[in-house]
Design an enzyme around this catalytic site. Structure first.
Site, short mmCIF file in Angstrom:
data_model
loop_
_atom_site.label_atom_id
_atom_site.label_comp_id
_atom_site.label_asym_id
_atom_site.label_seq_id
_atom_site.Cartn_x
_atom_site.Cartn_y
_atom_site.Cartn_z
CG HIS A 162 -6.57 -1.30 -9.66
ND1 HIS A 162 -5.89 -0.61 -8.75
CD2 HIS A 162 -7.15 -0.29 -10.18
CE1 HIS A 162 -6.30 0.46 -8.33
NE2 HIS A 162 -7.15 0.97 -9.53
CB CYS A 164 -0.35 -2.20 -5.15
SG CYS A 164 -1.84 -2.75 -5.87
#
Length: 261
Positions: free
Chosen positions: A160, A254
């Site tokens: 990511h 996150c």
């Protein structure tokens, strides 16, 4: 944020996840609560999304959408194991009164998008290569009315964008060059000549998976080298221990979906 009451590593969809490595859920909840309390102490309001059994990765709330100027561009997860999370996030944003735009393309919210409101009039950096489709970048641009710059991720350990790049304030970033293709490194160098460059040790310690309010930078306590770089750059490093959640391939960023009016 979403508490990790049901957090476990039940499957492996990134290189950091190992199903044979035990997770201490009680410790994960304790660490998550310390992160929430840290953000509140720094003056931020934290909304809490209710966790659901069977969705162990809901704790990684940043992946549910990208919110810019009061509009939430929703997520469409690549892996089946996380697909049901998208509906929970949509329900949250709609209940809170946000304008919600459903995606037609695969993207994982702030996992692969970073917004800098004062850089070039408001620019969105977008990662691709592992989770988010490049065509989702064009869709985000149309839905959010801000230019999107595509950046290719090339190392699966940094699956990511938020594991390899972060906004330090409204116009400055920090990133690990080795996570990006040669062309994307050149683009980043041109756009952000004053970026704080991280090294491989910083990245492996999830030091780039951080949240910053422009002054206070909340980051993984393991990333001591990154904390030193942050301090040298003029920010206040605020370390938190998220060792249990790191087993799922995530850290501070996150866990936090940023709500931008």
């Amino acid at each position: 944020m979403c508490p990790p009451e049901h957090f476990a590593v039940e499957y492996a969809i990134n290189p950091w996840m190992h199903t044979d490595e035990p997770v201490d859920t009680a410790l994960a909840v304790k660490q998550w609560e310390a992160l929430r309390e840290t953000l509140v102490r720094l003056g931020h309001t934290v909304h809490v999304l209710t966790p659901e059994p069977g969705l162990p990765d809901m704790v990684f709330a940043a992946n549910g959408a990208l919110v810019v100027d009061g509009t939430a561009y929703g997520a469409r997860f690549k892996h089946e194991q996380r697909a049901a999370e998208a509906g929970r996030h949509r329900a949250f944003y709609e209940a809170q009164g946000w304008r919600f735009v459903a995606p037609s393309r695969t993207n994982e919210g702030e996992g692969d998008f970073a917004y800098l409101p004062r850089a070039y009039g408001g620019i969105i950096l977008a990662g691709y290569g592992f989770r988010t489709e490049p065509v989702a970048h064009a869709e985000a641009q149309e839905m959010l009315n801000h230019p999107v710059v595509s950046l290719r991720l090339v190392d699966p350990r940094f699956y990511h964008l938020d594991t390899a790049l972060a906004a330090l304030d409204d116009e400055r970033v920090t990133y690990f060059p080795g996570a990006f293709s040669a062309a994307s490194q050149k683009v980043l160098a041109q756009l952000f000549p004053d970026a704080v460059l991280a090294d491989e040790v910083d990245a492996f310690a999830f030091g780039l998976n951080l949240v910053s309010d422009g002054r206070n930078v909340v980051l993984n306590s393991e990333a001591t080298g990154m904390a030193a770089k942050i301090a040298t750059a003029g920010y206040e490093a605020v370390p938190v221990d998220l060792s249990e959640l790191k087993k799922g391939g995530g850290s501070v960023k996150c866990c936090v979906a940023e709500l931008r009016h």
